[in-house]
Design a protein around this motif. Sequence first.
Motif, PDB file in Angstrom:
ATOM      1  N   LEU A  60      31.641  46.559  48.918  1.00 23.41           N
ATOM      2  CA  LEU A  60      30.869  45.725  48.483  1.00 23.41           C
ATOM      3  C   LEU A  60      30.907  44.273  48.674  1.00 23.41           C
ATOM      4  N   CYS A  61      32.394  43.902  48.764  1.00 18.09           N
ATOM      5  CA  CYS A  61      32.342  42.469  49.015  1.00 18.09           C
ATOM      6  C   CYS A  61      31.864  42.003  50.227  1.00 18.09           C
ATOM      7  N   VAL A  62      32.279  43.048  51.353  1.00 15.54           N
ATOM      8  CA  VAL A  62      31.764  42.644  52.810  1.00 15.54           C
ATOM      9  C   VAL A  62      30.117  42.764  52.748  1.00 15.54           C
ATOM     10  N   GLY A  63      29.737  43.602  52.123  1.00 16.73           N
ATOM     11  CA  GLY A  63      27.776  43.856  52.233  1.00 16.73           C
ATOM     12  C   GLY A  63      27.098  42.798  51.480  1.00 16.73           C
ATOM     13  N   LEU A  64      27.971  42.248  50.397  1.00 18.99           N
ATOM     14  CA  LEU A  64      27.469  40.979  49.852  1.00 18.99           C
ATOM     15  C   LEU A  64      27.918  39.745  50.101  1.00 18.99           C
ATOM     16  N   SER A  65      28.636  39.595  51.098  1.00 14.79           N
ATOM     17  CA  SER A  65      29.108  38.480  51.887  1.00 14.79           C
ATOM     18  C   SER A  65      29.815  37.585  51.076  1.00 14.79           C
ATOM     19  N   LEU A  66      30.665  38.051  50.145  1.00 11.11           N
ATOM     20  CA  LEU A  66      31.374  37.047  49.058  1.00 11.11           C
ATOM     21  C   LEU A  66      32.381  36.469  49.817  1.00 11.11           C
ATOM     22  N   ASP A  67      32.529  35.185  49.093  1.00 18.71           N
ATOM     23  CA  ASP A  67      33.600  34.357  49.656  1.00 18.71           C
ATOM     24  C   ASP A  67      35.167  34.831  49.194  1.00 18.71           C
ATOM     25  N   THR A  68      36.050  34.433  49.658  1.00 13.29           N
ATOM     26  CA  THR A  68      37.499  34.896  49.548  1.00 13.29           C
ATOM     27  C   THR A  68      37.979  34.958  47.901  1.00 13.29           C
ATOM     28  N   LEU A  69      37.565  33.947  47.242  1.00 15.76           N
ATOM     29  CA  LEU A  69      37.928  33.865  45.862  1.00 15.76           C
ATOM     30  C   LEU A  69      37.157  34.842  45.083  1.00 15.76           C
ATOM     31  N   THR A  70      35.829  34.826  45.216  1.00 20.07           N
ATOM     32  CA  THR A  70      35.017  35.722  44.540  1.00 20.07           C
ATOM     33  C   THR A  70      35.402  37.231  45.007  1.00 20.07           C
ATOM     34  N   ALA A  71      35.796  37.604  46.147  1.00 18.65           N
ATOM     35  CA  ALA A  71      36.159  38.771  46.476  1.00 18.65           C
ATOM     36  C   ALA A  71      37.350  39.397  45.827  1.00 18.65           C
ATOM     37  N   TYR A  72      38.379  38.447  45.904  1.00 25.99           N
ATOM     38  CA  TYR A  72      39.572  38.698  45.078  1.00 25.99           C
ATOM     39  C   TYR A  72      39.470  39.052  43.605  1.00 25.99           C
ATOM     40  N   HIS A  73      38.496  38.045  42.873  1.00 31.03           N
ATOM     41  CA  HIS A  73      38.082  38.382  41.571  1.00 31.03           C
ATOM     42  C   HIS A  73      37.409  39.577  41.254  1.00 31.03           C
ATOM     43  N   LEU A  74      36.583  39.963  42.040  1.00 36.42           N
ATOM     44  CA  LEU A  74      35.881  41.425  41.973  1.00 36.42           C
ATOM     45  C   LEU A  74      36.919  42.522  42.241  1.00 36.42           C
ATOM     46  N   ILE A  75      38.000  42.441  43.295  1.00 33.80           N
ATOM     47  CA  ILE A  75      39.008  43.548  43.332  1.00 33.80           C
ATOM     48  C   ILE A  75      39.874  43.458  42.335  1.00 33.80           C
ATOM     49  N   ALA A  76      40.357  42.397  41.492  1.00 37.42           N
ATOM     50  CA  ALA A  76      40.963  42.345  40.216  1.00 37.42           C
ATOM     51  C   ALA A  76      40.114  43.069  39.303  1.00 37.42           C
ATOM     52  N   LEU A  77      38.895  42.608  39.082  1.00 39.05           N
ATOM     53  CA  LEU A  77      38.174  43.477  37.779  1.00 39.05           C
ATOM     54  C   LEU A  77      38.237  44.990  38.295  1.00 39.05           C
ATOM     55  N   ALA A  78      38.154  45.433  39.486  1.00 35.42           N
ATOM     56  CA  ALA A  78      38.466  46.844  39.698  1.00 35.42           C
ATOM     57  C   ALA A  78      39.590  47.501  39.374  1.00 35.42           C
ATOM     58  N   GLY A  79      40.504  46.558  39.075  1.00 35.18           N
ATOM     59  CA  GLY A  79      41.903  47.198  38.607  1.00 35.18           C
ATOM     60  C   GLY A  79      43.045  46.953  39.707  1.00 35.18           C
ATOM     61  N   TYR A  80      42.725  46.267  40.745  1.00 32.06           N
ATOM     62  CA  TYR A  80      43.608  46.172  41.988  1.00 32.06           C
ATOM     63  C   TYR A  80      44.273  44.791  41.830  1.00 32.06           C
ATOM     64  N   THR A  81      45.324  44.596  42.282  1.00 31.79           N
ATOM     65  CA  THR A  81      45.812  43.160  42.472  1.00 31.79           C
ATOM     66  C   THR A  81      46.194  43.041  43.984  1.00 31.79           C
ATOM     67  N   CYS A  82      46.300  41.698  44.272  1.00 30.41           N
ATOM     68  CA  CYS A  82      46.472  41.527  45.827  1.00 30.41           C
ATOM     69  C   CYS A  82      47.809  40.611  45.796  1.00 30.41           C
ATOM     70  N   SER A  83      48.710  40.944  46.671  1.00 25.13           N
ATOM     71  CA  SER A  83      49.873  40.211  46.603  1.00 25.13           C
ATOM     72  C   SER A  83      50.474  40.164  47.971  1.00 25.13           C
TER      73      SER A  83
END
Length: 61
Positions: free
Chosen positions: A20-43
């Motif tokens: 979804l992030c790639v398909g919507l061409s989201l910037d990095t911060l927005t993509a990280y936020h969407l990933i976090a909303l899905a319940g994942y964390t990036c470290s």
Amino acid sequence: MYYRLKSKDEPPTLATVISLCVGLSLDTLTAYHLIALAGYTCSRATGSTGSTPTSSRTVRT
């Protein structure tokens, strides 16, 4: 597909969220936020050789 993503019984997979992030061409911060909303964390992991979700759904980058 939208209703499957909204299902509380089955959370979206990391591959789905990233697609979804790639398909919507989201910037990095927005993509990280969407990933976090899905319940994942990036470290940032030192010495790690891959991305492996754990029981807490952490994604190592």
